[in-house]
Design a protein around this motif. Sequence first.
Motif, PDB file in Angstrom:
ATOM      1  N   ARG A   1      -7.041  -5.559   3.915  1.00 56.14           N
ATOM      2  CA  ARG A   1      -7.249  -4.961   2.593  1.00 56.14           C
ATOM      3  C   ARG A   1      -5.932  -4.409   2.047  1.00 56.14           C
ATOM      4  NH1 ARG A   1     -11.677  -3.541  -0.333  1.00 56.14           N
ATOM      5  NH2 ARG A   1     -11.459  -1.755  -1.731  1.00 56.14           N
ATOM      6  N   GLY A   2      -5.713  -4.623   0.765  1.00 53.55           N
ATOM      7  CA  GLY A   2      -4.527  -4.087   0.126  1.00 53.55           C
ATOM      8  C   GLY A   2      -4.460  -4.538  -1.316  1.00 53.55           C
ATOM      9  N   PRO A   3      -3.470  -4.050  -2.073  1.00 55.56           N
ATOM     10  CA  PRO A   3      -3.313  -4.475  -3.469  1.00 55.56           C
ATOM     11  C   PRO A   3      -2.920  -5.950  -3.540  1.00 55.56           C
ATOM     12  CG  PRO A   3      -2.025  -2.481  -3.002  1.00 55.56           C
ATOM     13  CD  PRO A   3      -2.464  -3.045  -1.686  1.00 55.56           C
ATOM     14  N   GLN A   4      -3.526  -6.676  -4.462  1.00 58.44           N
ATOM     15  CA  GLN A   4      -3.183  -8.094  -4.658  1.00 58.44           C
ATOM     16  C   GLN A   4      -2.025  -8.254  -5.629  1.00 58.44           C
ATOM     17  OE1 GLN A   4      -5.029  -8.953  -1.863  1.00 58.44           O
ATOM     18  NE2 GLN A   4      -5.083 -10.902  -2.932  1.00 58.44           N
ATOM     19  N   ALA A   5      -1.751  -7.214  -6.394  1.00 53.15           N
ATOM     20  CA  ALA A   5      -0.632  -7.210  -7.327  1.00 53.15           C
ATOM     21  C   ALA A   5      -0.163  -5.774  -7.488  1.00 53.15           C
ATOM     22  CB  ALA A   5      -1.039  -7.794  -8.680  1.00 53.15           C
ATOM     23  N   LEU A   6       1.123  -5.596  -7.786  1.00 52.67           N
ATOM     24  CA  LEU A   6       1.667  -4.254  -7.983  1.00 52.67           C
ATOM     25  C   LEU A   6       2.826  -4.330  -8.988  1.00 52.67           C
ATOM     26  CD1 LEU A   6       0.719  -1.604  -6.630  1.00 52.67           C
ATOM     27  CD2 LEU A   6       2.744  -1.723  -5.191  1.00 52.67           C
ATOM     28  N   PRO A   7       2.495  -4.583 -10.265  1.00 49.15           N
ATOM     29  CA  PRO A   7       3.546  -4.654 -11.276  1.00 49.15           C
ATOM     30  C   PRO A   7       4.151  -3.275 -11.546  1.00 49.15           C
ATOM     31  CG  PRO A   7       1.381  -4.837 -12.299  1.00 49.15           C
ATOM     32  CD  PRO A   7       1.151  -4.841 -10.818  1.00 49.15           C
ATOM     33  N   VAL A   8       5.465  -3.206 -11.515  1.00 49.52           N
ATOM     34  CA  VAL A   8       6.167  -1.932 -11.716  1.00 49.52           C
ATOM     35  C   VAL A   8       7.285  -2.107 -12.737  1.00 49.52           C
ATOM     36  CG1 VAL A   8       5.660  -1.064  -9.394  1.00 49.52           C
ATOM     37  CG2 VAL A   8       7.757  -2.395  -9.786  1.00 49.52           C
TER      38      VAL A   8
ATOM     39  N   PHE B   1      -4.509   6.098   5.919  1.00 53.47           N
ATOM     40  CA  PHE B   1      -5.263   6.242   4.677  1.00 53.47           C
ATOM     41  C   PHE B   1      -5.765   4.906   4.144  1.00 53.47           C
ATOM     42  CE2 PHE B   1      -5.212   6.948  -0.039  1.00 53.47           C
ATOM     43  CZ  PHE B   1      -6.188   7.939  -0.095  1.00 53.47           C
ATOM     44  N   THR B   2      -4.910   3.899   4.144  1.00 54.35           N
ATOM     45  CA  THR B   2      -5.267   2.563   3.649  1.00 54.35           C
ATOM     46  C   THR B   2      -4.722   1.511   4.618  1.00 54.35           C
ATOM     47  OG1 THR B   2      -3.300   2.682   2.235  1.00 54.35           O
ATOM     48  CG2 THR B   2      -5.424   3.118   1.186  1.00 54.35           C
TER      49      THR B   2
ATOM     50  N   SER C   1       0.818  -1.219   0.000  1.00 51.23           N
ATOM     51  CA  SER C   1       0.000   0.000   0.000  1.00 51.23           C
ATOM     52  C   SER C   1       0.848   1.264   0.000  1.00 51.23           C
ATOM     53  CB  SER C   1      -0.941   0.004   1.205  1.00 51.23           C
ATOM     54  OG  SER C   1      -1.905  -1.026   1.089  1.00 51.23           O
ATOM     55  N   ILE C   2       1.991   1.243   0.703  1.00 53.74           N
ATOM     56  CA  ILE C   2       2.883   2.407   0.678  1.00 53.74           C
ATOM     57  C   ILE C   2       3.281   2.723  -0.764  1.00 53.74           C
ATOM     58  CG2 ILE C   2       5.234   3.187   1.204  1.00 53.74           C
ATOM     59  CD1 ILE C   2       4.932   1.754   3.907  1.00 53.74           C
ATOM     60  N   PHE C   3       3.692   1.686  -1.503  1.00 53.45           N
ATOM     61  CA  PHE C   3       4.129   1.933  -2.878  1.00 53.45           C
ATOM     62  C   PHE C   3       2.958   2.292  -3.783  1.00 53.45           C
ATOM     63  CE2 PHE C   3       8.106   0.133  -1.468  1.00 53.45           C
ATOM     64  CZ  PHE C   3       9.016   0.916  -2.165  1.00 53.45           C
TER      65      PHE C   3
ATOM     66  N   GLY D   1     -10.840   1.265   9.236  1.00 51.48           N
ATOM     67  CA  GLY D   1     -10.767   1.921   7.931  1.00 51.48           C
ATOM     68  C   GLY D   1     -11.640   3.145   7.842  1.00 51.48           C
ATOM     69  N   SER D   2     -12.730   3.159   8.585  1.00 52.96           N
ATOM     70  CA  SER D   2     -13.605   4.338   8.628  1.00 52.96           C
ATOM     71  C   SER D   2     -13.084   5.378   9.611  1.00 52.96           C
ATOM     72  CB  SER D   2     -15.018   3.912   9.033  1.00 52.96           C
ATOM     73  OG  SER D   2     -15.833   5.039   9.236  1.00 52.96           O
TER      74      SER D   2
END
Length: 408
Positions: A394-401, A277-278, A245-247, A310-311
């Motif tokens: 909760r978070g990204p399941q993938a983060l292709p860079v 935030f997330t 999530s940071i990235f 989260g709220s």
Amino acid sequence: MTTAAQIPDILSPEFAADPYPAYRLMRESAPLIWHEATQSYIISRYEDVERVFKDKDGEFTTDNYDWQIEPVHGKTILQLSGREHAVRRALVAPAFRGRDLQEKFLPVIERNSRELVDAFRQSGSADLVADYATRFPVNVIADMLGLDKADHARFHRWYTTVIAFLGNLSGDQEVAAAGERTRVEFAEYMLPIIRERRENLGDDLLSVLCAAEVDGVRMSDEDIKAFCSLLLAAGGETTDKAIASIFANLLSHPDQLAAVRADHSLIPRAFAETLRFTPPVHMIMRQSATEVKLSGGTIPAGVTVTCLIGSANRDENRYREPDRFDIFREDLTATNAFSAAADHLAFALGRHFCVGALLAKAEVEIGVAQLLDAMPDLRFADGFDPVEQGVFTRGPQALPVRFTPATA
């Protein structure tokens, strides 16, 4: 009390896709909701969640963990209270702060991060979730405990199964059964190792736990096994999602990414703002010990209370422009963001504040710095837009860079 039929249910696909608009509606018009499917009262405002976590008046307990987490971990420190909790926390806490963390485990963190980064630093591309975030914290914990990192796939399967059990709000029987099988499998794996380690103490965290004594109390094999299970699940899933999530947040805000790249002392700010935030964990449950009046109504004694972190972390009455990611915001203090005096609620607060917060901070500071140094010109892969998934966590399941391979 409003039942808020117009607000997306927390078990609905609409909520899972994007819970933040639903959170806003809850805070505005239904800060206390009875949720029939989970048999719990849902609270969403910062002031209410903070009150439950701090629990200055003994109004809330962790008795709900008897059914929520004991089936997969065994009885853990999270379920204890009073002197029993204080002694158990005193047994485990020293390893996660001060000299032990600095001298014993920072080199472990640095080495594990470097090994993962070295595997892709020359490639010019990576998936920061699959290639790094899901592996790094589990490798660190296994290394700290003196376990065989070759068992990584097993550790990862166990902790994802445990997290699925904890987030099984709909009561799926297969998910529940898989979680309970994991408890048996983990015990069969860990208990012989614990018994052997007691006979041959080393310098690892498992040896520290085996030898620790406070006021004549030592941890039993079952205590240690349950703590290791909790550590793998809580330390793996949350740090995994936090790094991803940071990235995702920084790459979506290139000016802030540039600032952090230029000044690594800003990494704790980026971590703290990401936790706000997330947050990796969006909800934590407690149980009311007495009748309690909160925003929107009264909660009876003996019921489950679902606290929506989260709220609360997006509450407009607590944060200015809460839906904006801003590592420079003045209403979030980075210096105490990893202590029980934190401004955000991602690590909970009070006596059950996350014992591993400083370990997570060390992992993130080291990991993010190494990744930034290894990946100049970092950017999302063409056409990729990060998407969060999950309800409980909760978070990204993938983060292709993509990036220009570093020359050094």
